[in-house]
Write an enzyme that holds these catalytic residues in place. Structure first.
Site, PDB file in Angstrom:
ATOM      1  CE  LYS A 168      -8.543   1.627   6.377  1.00 28.96           C
ATOM      2  NZ  LYS A 168      -8.898   0.335   6.253  1.00 28.96           N
TER       3      LYS A 168
ATOM      4  CD  GLU B 299       5.655   4.657  14.064  1.00 26.10           C
ATOM      5  OE1 GLU B 299       6.492   4.232  13.724  1.00 26.10           O
ATOM      6  OE2 GLU B 299       5.525   5.693  14.877  1.00 26.10           O
TER       7      GLU B 299
ATOM      8  CB  CYS C  90       7.160  -2.746  10.868  1.00 25.65           C
ATOM      9  SG  CYS C  90       6.733  -2.370  12.564  1.00 25.65           S
TER      10      CYS C  90
ATOM     11  CD  GLU D 230       8.104  -4.521   5.806  1.00 22.86           C
ATOM     12  OE1 GLU D 230       7.130  -4.024   4.707  1.00 22.86           O
ATOM     13  OE2 GLU D 230       8.036  -4.116   6.909  1.00 22.86           O
TER      14      GLU D 230
HETATM   15  P1  NAP Z   1      -1.099  -1.328   3.868  1.00 26.26           P
HETATM   16  O1  NAP Z   1      -1.346  -2.069   2.755  1.00 26.26           O
HETATM   17  O2  NAP Z   1      -0.484  -0.019   3.543  1.00 26.26           O
HETATM   18  O3  NAP Z   1      -2.476  -0.921   4.606  1.00 26.26           O
HETATM   19  C1  NAP Z   1      -2.590  -0.296   5.866  1.00 26.26           C
HETATM   20  C2  NAP Z   1      -3.690   0.464   5.904  1.00 26.26           C
HETATM   21  O4  NAP Z   1      -3.905   1.383   4.992  1.00 26.26           O
HETATM   22  C3  NAP Z   1      -5.121  -0.521   6.061  1.00 26.26           C
HETATM   23  O5  NAP Z   1      -6.021  -0.078   6.749  1.00 26.26           O
HETATM   24  C4  NAP Z   1      -5.602  -0.336   4.399  1.00 26.26           C
HETATM   25  O6  NAP Z   1      -6.688  -0.438   4.227  1.00 26.26           O
HETATM   26  C5  NAP Z   1      -5.018   1.220   4.167  1.00 26.26           C
HETATM   27  N1  NAP Z   1      -5.051   1.494   2.625  1.00 26.26           N
HETATM   28  C6  NAP Z   1      -4.374   0.780   1.877  1.00 26.26           C
HETATM   29  N2  NAP Z   1      -4.199   1.381   0.793  1.00 26.26           N
HETATM   30  C7  NAP Z   1      -4.759   2.471   0.784  1.00 26.26           C
HETATM   31  C8  NAP Z   1      -5.061   3.837   0.349  1.00 26.26           C
HETATM   32  N3  NAP Z   1      -4.786   3.857  -0.973  1.00 26.26           N
HETATM   33  N4  NAP Z   1      -5.636   4.947   0.856  1.00 26.26           N
HETATM   34  C9  NAP Z   1      -5.866   4.921   2.029  1.00 26.26           C
HETATM   35  N5  NAP Z   1      -5.488   3.873   2.921  1.00 26.26           N
HETATM   36  C10 NAP Z   1      -5.188   2.628   2.259  1.00 26.26           C
HETATM   37  O7  NAP Z   1      -0.254  -2.297   4.913  1.00 26.26           O
HETATM   38  P2  NAP Z   1      -0.523  -3.460   5.403  1.00 26.26           P
HETATM   39  O8  NAP Z   1      -0.019  -4.604   4.153  1.00 26.26           O
HETATM   40  O9  NAP Z   1      -1.721  -3.670   6.092  1.00 26.26           O
HETATM   41  O10 NAP Z   1       0.509  -3.602   6.651  1.00 26.26           O
HETATM   42  C11 NAP Z   1       1.958  -4.191   6.357  1.00 26.26           C
HETATM   43  C12 NAP Z   1       2.812  -2.829   6.477  1.00 26.26           C
HETATM   44  O11 NAP Z   1       2.709  -2.102   7.414  1.00 26.26           O
HETATM   45  C13 NAP Z   1       4.329  -3.372   6.524  1.00 26.26           C
HETATM   46  O12 NAP Z   1       5.020  -2.604   5.439  1.00 26.26           O
HETATM   47  C14 NAP Z   1       4.882  -3.061   7.801  1.00 26.26           C
HETATM   48  O13 NAP Z   1       6.181  -2.963   7.967  1.00 26.26           O
HETATM   49  C15 NAP Z   1       4.062  -1.850   8.144  1.00 26.26           C
HETATM   50  N6  NAP Z   1       3.888  -1.671   9.565  1.00 26.26           N
HETATM   51  C16 NAP Z   1       4.555  -0.759  10.012  1.00 26.26           C
HETATM   52  C17 NAP Z   1       4.593  -0.551  11.350  1.00 26.26           C
HETATM   53  C18 NAP Z   1       5.331   0.534  12.010  1.00 26.26           C
HETATM   54  O14 NAP Z   1       5.145   0.708  13.066  1.00 26.26           O
HETATM   55  N7  NAP Z   1       6.371   1.143  11.490  1.00 26.26           N
HETATM   56  C19 NAP Z   1       3.666  -1.246  12.378  1.00 26.26           C
HETATM   57  C20 NAP Z   1       2.974  -2.192  11.571  1.00 26.26           C
HETATM   58  C21 NAP Z   1       3.146  -2.456  10.308  1.00 26.26           C
HETATM   59  P3  NAP Z   1      -7.317  -2.275   3.631  1.00 26.26           P
HETATM   60  O15 NAP Z   1      -7.070  -3.052   4.674  1.00 26.26           O
HETATM   61  O16 NAP Z   1      -8.738  -1.832   3.409  1.00 26.26           O
HETATM   62  O17 NAP Z   1      -6.545  -1.984   2.466  1.00 26.26           O
END
Ligand code: NAP
Length: 503
Positions: A189, A265, A299, A396
């Site tokens: 997804k 992650e 991240c 962050e």
């Molecule tokens: P996010 O809002 O948590 O979304 C990540 C994924 O989860 C998206 O596919 C999103 O779908 C889905 N999602 C959101 N809410 C959900 C829920 N309630 N139930 C199930 N799935 C859900 O994060 P983001 O804003 O896209 O990404 C930024 C974050 O990712 C930052 O905090 C960054 O640090 C972290 N990150 C971490 C790493 C690592 O390796 N540690 C690498 C890259 C990024 P939708 O797009 O449809 O909302």
């Protein structure tokens, strides 16, 4: 996707050639509810195209396809799985201009960084092609010497991959490659803001020979509903999630229902430490890279800079000069160094962090405001005199803002760094190897970069501790996340002899 003209593909031809339907059971499918999801260019706010938005029923169909494909894929010879992954590596590399252009269009990063992401993602396909044939168990005697212990790693089973928008290709490849190497099938997804790159990757994987149902891609506007339904289904065996800590925590709670294997992650708050003996030019180069890669939306992005008081002024001044010279613009423009943030919310969040910090006494040394142009652009910003209680020291930022704090001694800076719920990456600049290793061993982070501004490496275990998640991606550790250990107790083998010689 054969629309390349040198380094970059023609956007209109590329978008026309990129799949926009779900990839399910080896075929392209329309949404059962006829939903579509708009994909926009964050540099202009214009709609690029739209993709089919999957429903819960579509997602469960995808899981059914993954579940049916699992026994056969798990039994495919390791060398054949390796050959398929190797072909995928070659195809991704050959189509780098198209993939890089797609990443820039839907995510915004400058084209040369998108190109680097393609290299990075392809690297996982190649690395795990090589690991597929090296899945080992062990054959050993137990403590008593009687009988034998045999272990083997078996594929965990159908996996769910939920990925973020900031690395639309690499975050998927980093999960898909080890899973396929281990013999697992999956449903992906992708983030709703960047589904195109993952659909393009699905097309490549199919062309490389990945059998029907082994990889399924379901973009959706209903992440909560779709992911929730998949995680409640007994056929799913593992979740690997990359995204925010808040979502990761919610998914970890949900995973209890089926006692899923989980890799997370999550968010970071990387410290960047400049010791008095550091090579300052190298530290500034590393700081630009660690802060501005991906427009600051990584991240691993350096989130708080701790400069020793004796070098803080020189470091801040040099960093500000570098930031001020950078060009912001559309990622496809060759002169662009820093692209747009992903959306208005992110732009507002970054602005609020700077306002909070300056309200508490921080000083703007470079940038300090959104750019006066359409799109979600924030000027590369350096702040100094940042107090420890500023919100951006603890949260962050996910944008091109570098807050500089000062420190006087090693103990103090280690305590301040470890006083954080996050623990993903850290950067340390010093010429003293003993200090570098001592600090690396004391920092509560999963990764430490010494005298370099980049930590990711396909051959290394990427991952965090504390609220930054658990599990590792990359290196030999990465494939272990997709294997479960079966232990066979063998009542066989040479019988033990007592110390005196009697059996
Ligand atoms: P996010 O809002 O948590 O979304 C990540 C994924 O989860 C998206 O596919 C999103 O779908 C889905 N999602 C959101 N809410 C959900 C829920 N309630 N139930 C199930 N799935 C859900 O994060 P983001 O804003 O896209 O990404 C930024 C974050 O990712 C930052 O905090 C960054 O640090 C972290 N990150 C971490 C790493 C690592 O390796 N540690 C690498 C890259 C990024 P939708 O797009 O449809 O909302």
């Amino acid at each position: 996707m054969s629309t390349t003209t040198g380094q970059r593909a023609d956007p209109a031809a590329l978008l026309a050639a990129t799949p926009t339907r779900m990839f399910l059971g080896g075929g392209w499918r329309t949404s059962s509810a006829r939903r579509r999801l708009a994909v926009t260019d964050p540099a202009t706010g214009e709609t690029l195209t739209s993709v089919e938005g999957g429903t819960v029923d579509d997602a469960l169909d995808a899981l059914g396809a993954a579940d049916r494909a699992q026994p056969t894929w798990g039994a495919v010879a390791p060398r054949d799985r390796a050959d398929i992954l190797r072909r995928a590596y070659e195809l991704v590399s050959a189509r780098r201009a198209g993939l890089a252009t797609l990443i820039t269009l839907e995510m915004g990063k400058p084209l040369r960084e998108a190109d680097a992401e393609v290299t990075y993602a392809a690297g996982y396909l190649r690395w795990y092609a090589e690991e597929a044939v090296r899945i080992n168990g062990r054959y050993t005697a137990g403590e008593s010497g009687a009988g034998r212990i045999l272990t083997l790693g078996r594929p965990v089973g159908p996996c769910l991959f939920v990925t973020p928008w900031n690395f639309p290709l690499a975050m998927g490849a980093r999960k898909i490659a080890p899973a396929l190497a281990a013999g697992c099938t999956c449903v992906v997804k992708p983030a709703s803001q960047t589904p195109l790159t993952m659909l393009a990757l699905a097309e490549i994987l199919a062309e490389a020979g990945v059998p029907d149902g082994v990889v399924n891609v379901v973009p959706t506007s209903d992440a909560r509903g779709v992911v929730g339904a998949l995680m409640a289904d007994r056929r799913l065996r593992k979740l690997s999630f990359t995204g925010s800590t808040e979502t990761g925590q919610a998914l970890l709670r949900q995973s209890a229902g089926q006692v899923l294997r989980v890799s997370l992650e999550l968010g970071g708050n990387a410290p960047f430490v400049v010791f008095p003996d550091a090579d300052l030019d190298a530290a500034v180069d590393g700081a630009v890279q660690a802060k501005l890669r991906n427009n600051g939306e990584a991240c691993t992005s350096a989130n708080r800079f701790y400069a020793h008081r004796s070098v803080a002024a020189a470091f801040t001044e040099a960093l500000a000069a570098r930031f001020t010279a950078l060009e912001i613009g559309h990622g496809l423009d060759p002169g662009t160094d820093v692209g747009p943030l992903i959306d208005d919310d992110q732009l507002a969040k970054v602005g609020a962090h700077v306002t909070d910090a300056t309200g508490r006494g921080a000083r703007v040394v470079a940038g300090g405001a959104a750019a006066d142009q359409p799109g979600h652009f924030y000027r590369p910003t350096v702040l100094d005199r940042v107090p420890d209680d500023a919100r951006l020291v603890h949260e962050e930022i996910f944008g091109p803002v570098a807050p500089v704090l000062t420190f006087d001694d090693e103990e103090d800076v280690i305590d301040r760094i470890n006083d954080s719920p996050y623990g993903l990456a850290a950067y340390v600049f010093t010429r003293d190897l003993d200090r570098a290793l001592t600090v690396a061993e004391r920092l509560e982070t999963g990764m430490v970069a010494v005298n370099q501004g980049l930590v990711s490496n396909v051959a290394a275990p990427f991952g965090g501790v504390k609220h930054s998640g658990h599990g590792r991606e990359g290196g030999p550790e990465g494939i272990a996340e997709y294997l479960s250990t079966t232990y066979v107790a063998l009542n066989a083998g040479i019988r033990p002899v007592r110390a005196g010689g009697a059996r």
